[in-house]
Design an enzyme around this catalytic site. Structure first.
Site, PDB file in Angstrom:
ATOM      1  N   TYR A 191     -12.038   6.463  -1.069  1.00 57.59           N
ATOM      2  CA  TYR A 191     -12.710   6.153   0.200  1.00 57.59           C
ATOM      3  C   TYR A 191     -12.802   7.415   1.042  1.00 57.59           C
ATOM      4  O   TYR A 191     -12.060   8.378   0.797  1.00 57.59           O
ATOM      5  CB  TYR A 191     -11.999   5.021   0.955  1.00 57.59           C
ATOM      6  CG  TYR A 191     -10.496   4.967   0.835  1.00 57.59           C
ATOM      7  CD1 TYR A 191      -9.700   5.841   1.566  1.00 57.59           C
ATOM      8  CD2 TYR A 191      -9.877   4.057  -0.026  1.00 57.59           C
ATOM      9  CE1 TYR A 191      -8.323   5.796   1.456  1.00 57.59           C
ATOM     10  CE2 TYR A 191      -8.497   4.019  -0.154  1.00 57.59           C
ATOM     11  CZ  TYR A 191      -7.720   4.881   0.593  1.00 57.59           C
ATOM     12  OH  TYR A 191      -6.364   4.863   0.476  1.00 57.59           O
ATOM     13  N   LYS A 205       0.804  -1.235   0.000  1.00 56.44           N
ATOM     14  CA  LYS A 205       0.000   0.000   0.000  1.00 56.44           C
ATOM     15  C   LYS A 205       0.833   1.279   0.000  1.00 56.44           C
ATOM     16  O   LYS A 205       0.462   2.284   0.600  1.00 56.44           O
ATOM     17  CB  LYS A 205      -1.000   0.045   1.184  1.00 56.44           C
ATOM     18  CG  LYS A 205      -1.823  -1.184   1.393  1.00 56.44           C
ATOM     19  CD  LYS A 205      -2.382  -1.797   0.136  1.00 56.44           C
ATOM     20  CE  LYS A 205      -3.414  -1.006  -0.605  1.00 56.44           C
ATOM     21  NZ  LYS A 205      -3.715  -1.624  -1.928  1.00 56.44           N
ATOM     22  N   THR A 206       1.963   1.224  -0.668  1.00 54.93           N
ATOM     23  CA  THR A 206       2.793   2.435  -0.737  1.00 54.93           C
ATOM     24  C   THR A 206       3.019   2.876  -2.189  1.00 54.93           C
ATOM     25  O   THR A 206       3.708   3.856  -2.437  1.00 54.93           O
ATOM     26  CB  THR A 206       4.176   2.183  -0.105  1.00 54.93           C
ATOM     27  OG1 THR A 206       4.763   1.061  -0.771  1.00 54.93           O
ATOM     28  CG2 THR A 206       4.088   1.944   1.378  1.00 54.93           C
ATOM     29  N   LYS A 237      -6.184  -0.091  -7.293  1.00 56.53           N
ATOM     30  CA  LYS A 237      -5.079   0.833  -6.969  1.00 56.53           C
ATOM     31  C   LYS A 237      -5.569   2.257  -7.191  1.00 56.53           C
ATOM     32  O   LYS A 237      -6.024   2.598  -8.302  1.00 56.53           O
ATOM     33  CB  LYS A 237      -3.855   0.573  -7.856  1.00 56.53           C
ATOM     34  CG  LYS A 237      -3.358  -0.850  -7.818  1.00 56.53           C
ATOM     35  CD  LYS A 237      -2.759  -1.220  -6.486  1.00 56.53           C
ATOM     36  CE  LYS A 237      -2.663  -2.737  -6.358  1.00 56.53           C
ATOM     37  NZ  LYS A 237      -2.233  -3.182  -5.047  1.00 56.53           N
ATOM     38  N   GLY A 238      -5.458   3.062  -6.169  1.00 55.37           N
ATOM     39  CA  GLY A 238      -5.971   4.436  -6.236  1.00 55.37           C
ATOM     40  C   GLY A 238      -7.463   4.440  -5.956  1.00 55.37           C
ATOM     41  O   GLY A 238      -8.240   5.024  -6.707  1.00 55.37           O
ATOM     42  N   ARG A 239      -7.845   3.727  -4.908  1.00 51.41           N
ATOM     43  CA  ARG A 239      -9.275   3.630  -4.541  1.00 51.41           C
ATOM     44  C   ARG A 239      -9.776   4.972  -4.009  1.00 51.41           C
ATOM     45  O   ARG A 239      -8.992   5.789  -3.516  1.00 51.41           O
ATOM     46  CB  ARG A 239      -9.461   2.595  -3.439  1.00 51.41           C
ATOM     47  CG  ARG A 239      -9.326   1.181  -3.894  1.00 51.41           C
ATOM     48  CD  ARG A 239      -9.897   0.251  -2.834  1.00 51.41           C
ATOM     49  NE  ARG A 239      -9.776  -1.128  -3.301  1.00 51.41           N
ATOM     50  CZ  ARG A 239      -8.736  -1.903  -3.024  1.00 51.41           C
ATOM     51  NH1 ARG A 239      -7.774  -1.444  -2.285  1.00 51.41           N
ATOM     52  NH2 ARG A 239      -8.684  -3.125  -3.517  1.00 51.41           N
ATOM     53  N   THR A 293       2.843  -1.425  -6.698  1.00 48.66           N
ATOM     54  CA  THR A 293       2.385  -1.947  -7.999  1.00 48.66           C
ATOM     55  C   THR A 293       2.684  -0.937  -9.102  1.00 48.66           C
ATOM     56  O   THR A 293       3.077  -1.324 -10.215  1.00 48.66           O
ATOM     57  CB  THR A 293       0.872  -2.251  -7.951  1.00 48.66           C
ATOM     58  OG1 THR A 293       0.572  -2.877  -6.723  1.00 48.66           O
ATOM     59  CG2 THR A 293       0.431  -3.119  -9.107  1.00 48.66           C
TER      60      THR A 293
HETATM   61  P1  A3P Z   1      -4.775   3.582  -2.512  1.00 50.32           P
HETATM   62  O1  A3P Z   1      -5.461   2.585  -3.358  1.00 50.32           O
HETATM   63  O2  A3P Z   1      -5.111   3.448  -1.076  1.00 50.32           O
HETATM   64  O3  A3P Z   1      -4.962   5.003  -2.999  1.00 50.32           O
HETATM   65  P2  A3P Z   1       0.331  -0.902  -3.583  1.00 50.32           P
HETATM   66  O4  A3P Z   1       0.459  -1.069  -5.043  1.00 50.32           O
HETATM   67  O5  A3P Z   1       1.674  -0.996  -2.883  1.00 50.32           O
HETATM   68  O6  A3P Z   1      -0.687  -1.788  -2.992  1.00 50.32           O
HETATM   69  O7  A3P Z   1      -0.104   0.581  -3.312  1.00 50.32           O
HETATM   70  C1  A3P Z   1      -1.365   1.053  -3.706  1.00 50.32           C
HETATM   71  C2  A3P Z   1      -1.282   2.551  -3.631  1.00 50.32           C
HETATM   72  O8  A3P Z   1      -0.447   3.026  -4.664  1.00 50.32           O
HETATM   73  C3  A3P Z   1      -2.588   3.236  -3.869  1.00 50.32           C
HETATM   74  O9  A3P Z   1      -3.225   3.339  -2.643  1.00 50.32           O
HETATM   75  C4  A3P Z   1      -2.175   4.573  -4.477  1.00 50.32           C
HETATM   76  O10 A3P Z   1      -2.339   5.632  -3.592  1.00 50.32           O
HETATM   77  C5  A3P Z   1      -0.701   4.413  -4.778  1.00 50.32           C
HETATM   78  N1  A3P Z   1      -0.242   4.794  -6.127  1.00 50.32           N
HETATM   79  C6  A3P Z   1       0.903   5.427  -6.390  1.00 50.32           C
HETATM   80  N2  A3P Z   1       1.047   5.647  -7.687  1.00 50.32           N
HETATM   81  C7  A3P Z   1      -0.045   5.167  -8.292  1.00 50.32           C
HETATM   82  C8  A3P Z   1      -0.473   5.113  -9.625  1.00 50.32           C
HETATM   83  N3  A3P Z   1       0.261   5.632 -10.634  1.00 50.32           N
HETATM   84  N4  A3P Z   1      -1.674   4.550  -9.892  1.00 50.32           N
HETATM   85  C9  A3P Z   1      -2.426   4.065  -8.898  1.00 50.32           C
HETATM   86  N5  A3P Z   1      -2.062   4.071  -7.599  1.00 50.32           N
HETATM   87  C10 A3P Z   1      -0.874   4.611  -7.281  1.00 50.32           C
END
Ligand code: A3P
Length: 863
Positions: free
Chosen positions: A817, A594-595, A813-815, A598
């Site tokens: 909430y 969650k940082t 990713k990028g939810r 991905t």
């Molecule tokens: P949220 O979904 O809470 O916003 P991980 O891949 O380690 O699980 O991390 C997910 C987090 O990556 C997402 O958290 C989001 O904030 C962040 N993130 C950073 N760059 C991103 C991108 N280009 N697209 C989507 N999410 C990104």
């Protein structure tokens, strides 16, 4: 029955050598000899003596003759303190335990301040710690100190200075900080005074009521039997003679804080200089006065306990005293156990060249040595390994030796090799391998060895060598000379094998028991030496119970550790020729979850020369090898996730598993396999990370996350349901960043680690990817400016597919909430405050800029 028919009829029975004396020839000779006159007798004796003298003086240096009159050496070590009742009474009967309540607040780790990465004494200290399995952190004495505490716990139980001067001359701020830590946590300091050729006397130790003479030569070393430091080391015995070097430092003090630990006499009196110009008198410290070479400071002067060594490790006993000092100052937290288990394997009892094998007399001596050793180690037996094919392959007397061994089979323990002693990995045909095993099994059946045999299923214990190999069989030909073997026994390598290893399985060969019987000499001598100078209690166990004992002592070792087979010549030679060691990643993205891991993974995979692993059916793009159950699937399983790199197009393999970051065992395992790999970690505010994780588990329909609010989860306590506590831990634990990074940094150097600011990755991924390319030293340079574009709909940067279209990460990713409620935020700010302070210190130490989210969390954390 293959062996019934082949071996039984041929097997010669042991016959006593003396039978010929009863024959008629012997009787006739005896009658003739009796009839000689006294004159004739005298004449024969004189002629015989002269001839012998000529022959001996001419040929004694000739090695072939030397071989004929070879007499195996006898273990000659004498322990005077065992025989002298006065000295025996000096030694402590019960060794000190050193345990005190202060150990409860200390981590079992030593902090070693070395002068440089390569300094000799520093290396010796860390080698001693490594060999004794004592955890340590080596720091070069510099401007800043490492973190000394971790949430009310002292991170180090003992502090060692390779050069005490570095402690004495530390800058004021650091010295005060270190001394404060030592007083508060009752942590002691060990300091080495570097050996000094310069002769000076009455030198005052800066800031202490302690004087030293330097450049001194000493003799007849002994221990102070009243010292509370002695534990493994046993007082009472004296090492007579001159000690190595004339660069010793000896200590004097009138202060009651000081108590001698190691003492000796001077080789020459020390002349004391007088400051009084009017007097012509010269004062001396007489040879007969005991001087102190290792001294204990009880801390009565300034509240800190210290042990000072007036020389390095040129003298063997100082290493032992260092280990006892660590045990004492750590309040027993870092004490070595006193029990030692010994097993001596005679690896190939029948495998040996004709003429070097054991004869009957050697076997009788082996049995006698076993009897003598069992007086020192209750129940001692040699453990014999056999390969049936080599039975009866010697000269007649050697074959009798084989028979005598088998006649006395029940007096030994036995273990099996392959019938023809081939190493199992050398067979490419499983049927032949099975046959070999069956044949040796049959051999064991025929000679009734089966009930005496120990078969270790998959438990393989590490074995020590004792400095004797198949070809080191004569004392006068011992590589480096006899004194080399004797040094190894009397405080050298073989002796220290007993000190460092609670379980010693020694490997020897039959040739070490024939010829000069060097193994008998070495083991009997070293065991007597160990019993004389130490309080170690010696035991033995047969192989199977010994393996159980070993894994009780070291449960972590029942786990495999995969290492790169190509980093070790011997491992490489048994590694299949069809496998490549290049099928391993060059860098790891370690998370945490969650940082933005991905996003980083996706951006890296866009690079033309960076290649990720094949996806896993269970965990998708992540392999999750170094944590969890996958590790037990083995090295091949892991390697199969990576393509074999082609020479024509060089590729840079990597793996991203975000769970690696906070996995307890991951840094150790990763380092064992990929010691030169680079690491990439991404950090965002741990508060934000925890909240993102909570929504992630809700999106995955975790009933516990759906039924409890975020605040309920993070404030769960020991009375809460187990599942809720587990969710809390997974939510909060990865965010204690400093603690996890420190663990990685105890295996990898800071130069191998890159820390990415997750907020910067979101806002300016092009800049981050450029920095990362630089860090990885990757070629060719990939211009991410052309390949990443901000997508207003997604609210994040996405991959450019076409002029007008982009490919963004999925919905997970990028939810979106709701914002975190203020009570939860406040709770987490103070929960993470000490961890964030530790992180800020660590980043400063690593010369890493402090991210703005960390500054925010820190500034609001106090409110
Ligand atoms: P949220 O979904 O809470 O916003 P991980 O891949 O380690 O699980 O991390 C997910 C987090 O990556 C997402 O958290 C989001 O904030 C962040 N993130 C950073 N760059 C991103 C991108 N280009 N697209 C989507 N999410 C990104």
């Amino acid at each position: 029955m293959l062996f019934e028919s082949i071996l039984r009829p041929e097997r010669r029975k042991y016959k006593p050598l003396t039978t010929w004396k009863n024959g008629s020839k012997a009787s006739t000779k005896w009658i003739r000899i009796k009839s000689l006159s006294i004159k004739q007798w005298l004449f024969i004796s004189v002629v015989f003596s002269i001839t012998s003298f000529i022959i001996f003086s001419h040929f004694l240096s000739n090695s072939s003759l030397h071989g004929l009159i070879r007499i195996p050496p006898k273990p000659k070590f004498k322990c005077y303190s065992n025989e002298d009742p006065l000295r025996a009474s000096l030694r402590r009967i019960t060794p000190n335990t050193h345990v005190s309540k202060f150990q409860l607040r200390l981590d079992p780790k030593v902090l070693v301040f070395v002068e440089t990465q390569y300094s000799k004494l520093g290396k010796q200290i860390t080698e001693i710690l490594e060999s004794s399995r004592i955890k340590f952190k080596a720091e070069i004495v510099g401007k800043s100190l490492p973190l000394l505490t971790n949430l009310e716990r002292g991170r180090f139980a003992v502090i060692i200075f390779e050069n005490l001067n570095k402690y004495l001359n530390m800058n004021k701020w650091n010295r005060e900080l270190l001394d404060k830590y030592c007083r508060e946590y009752s942590v002691g300091i060990i300091g080495m005074i570097q050996p000094n050729d310069e002769k000076r006397n009455g030198v005052q130790l800066r800031g202490f009521p302690l004087q030293m003479d330097t450049g001194v030569a000493i003799r007849d070393f002994r221990l102070n039997p009243l010292s509370p430091i002695l534990r493994v080391t046993r007082a009472g015995e004296v090492q007579f003679g001159n000690l190595p070097g004339d660069d010793w430092v000896v200590f004097y003090s009138n202060h009651t804080s000081y108590q001698p630990l190691g003492q000796a006499y001077l080789q020459r009196p020390i002349e004391l200089y007088s400051n009084d110009v009017n007097t012509n008198e010269t004062n001396f410290i007489p040879k007969k006065k005991l001087v102190t070479t290792v001294i204990q400071d009880h801390g009565l002067y300034d509240g800190i306990q210290r042990i000072l060594f007036g020389n390095g490790f040129t003298f063997w006993i100082n290493k032992l005293l260092l280990l006892d000092s660590i045990s004492f100052l750590s309040h027993g937290k870092l004490s070595l156990p006193l029990q030692r288990y010994i097993l001596i394997d005679i690896d190939d009892i029948f495998v040996g060249e004709k003429g070097t094998r054991m004869k009957r007399s050697d076997v009788l001596e082996l049995l006698d040595s076993q009897r003598r050793l069992s007086l020192l180690i209750p129940g001692f037996r040699f453990n014999l390994g056999f390969s049936g094919k080599y039975y009866h392959k010697g000269y007649a007397d050697e074959d009798y030796g084989d028979d005598l061994l088998l006649d006395n089979a029940d007096k030994f323990w036995w273990f099996c090799h392959m019938y023809s002693h081939t190493q199992p990995h050398l067979y490419d045909n499983i049927t032949i391998l099975e046959n070999e095993m069956k044949m040796n099994h049959e051999f064991a059946q025929v000679f009734n060895l089966l009930p005496l045999c120990y078969v270790l299923d998959s438990a393989v214990l590490p074995r020590q060598t004792c400095g004797l190999y198949t070809h080191t069989i004569f004392l006068d030909k011992y590589p480096g000379g006899r004194h080399k073997l004797d040094n190894s026994i009397h405080g050298g390598e073989l002796f220290y094998s007993f000190i460092f290893n609670p379980i010693n399985v020694f490997m020897t060969h039959l040739s070490n028991y024939g010829n000069d019987r060097l193994a008998i000499y070495a083991f009997e001598s070293v065991i007597k030496f160990v019993q004389c100078w130490t309080n170690l209690q010696l035991y033995t166990l047969p192989p199977l119970p010994l393996a159980t004992k070993y894994f009780q002592l070291y449960p972590e070792e029942s786990d495999p550790i995969w290492m790169n087979p190509c980093n070790d010549k011997r491992h490489h030679s048994i590694w299949s020729s069809t496998k490549s060691c290049d099928q391993l990643p060059k860098f790891l993205v370690i998370g945490p979850q969650k940082t933005g891991s991905t996003a980083l993974y996706t951006f890296l995979s866009m690079h033309p020369t960076i290649v990720s692993n094949y996806p896993s059916p269970e965990t998708f793009e992540e392999i999750q090898f170094f944590n969890g159950k996958n590790y037990y699937k083995g090295l091949d399983w892991y390697m199969n996730f990576f393509p074999v790199p082609k020479n024509s197009s060089p590729s840079y393999l990597f793996e991203k598993s975000a769970t690696y970051f906070d996995g307890e065992l991951v840094p150790m395992r990763a380092h064992a396999l990929l010691p030169t790999a680079k690491l990439v970690a991404i950090l965002v505010s741990p508060i934000k990370r925890a909240y993102s994780w909570y929504h992630h588990t809700r999106a995955h329909k975790s009933s516990i996350a759906l039924n409890f609010s975020f605040f309920d989860v993070i404030t769960a306590n020991e009375k809460s349901p187990k599942l809720l506590r587990e969710l809390r831990n997974r939510c909060l634990n990865p965010g204690t960043y400093a603690q996890h990074l420190e663990r990685w940094l105890s295996y990898y150097s800071p130069q191998q680690l890159m820390i990415i600011d997750g907020e910067e990755l979101k806002a300016n991924p092009v800049l981050v990817m450029n920095k990362l390319q630089n860090f990885l030293k990757i070629e060719p340079y990939f211009d991410y400016k052309l390949h990443l574009r901000f997508d207003p709909k997604k609210g994040f940067f996405c991959q450019v597919i076409h002029m007008n279209s982009t490919k963004c990460l999925g919905r997970s990713k990028g939810r979106v909430y709701p914002p975190m409620d203020s009570t939860a935020h406040k709770f987490l700010r103070s929960f993470y405050l000490p961890h964030n302070i530790a992180l800020s210190k660590l980043l400063t130490k690593l010369h890493h800029p402090i991210p703005s989210w960390l500054e925010d969390d820190l500034s609001t954390g106090y409110t």
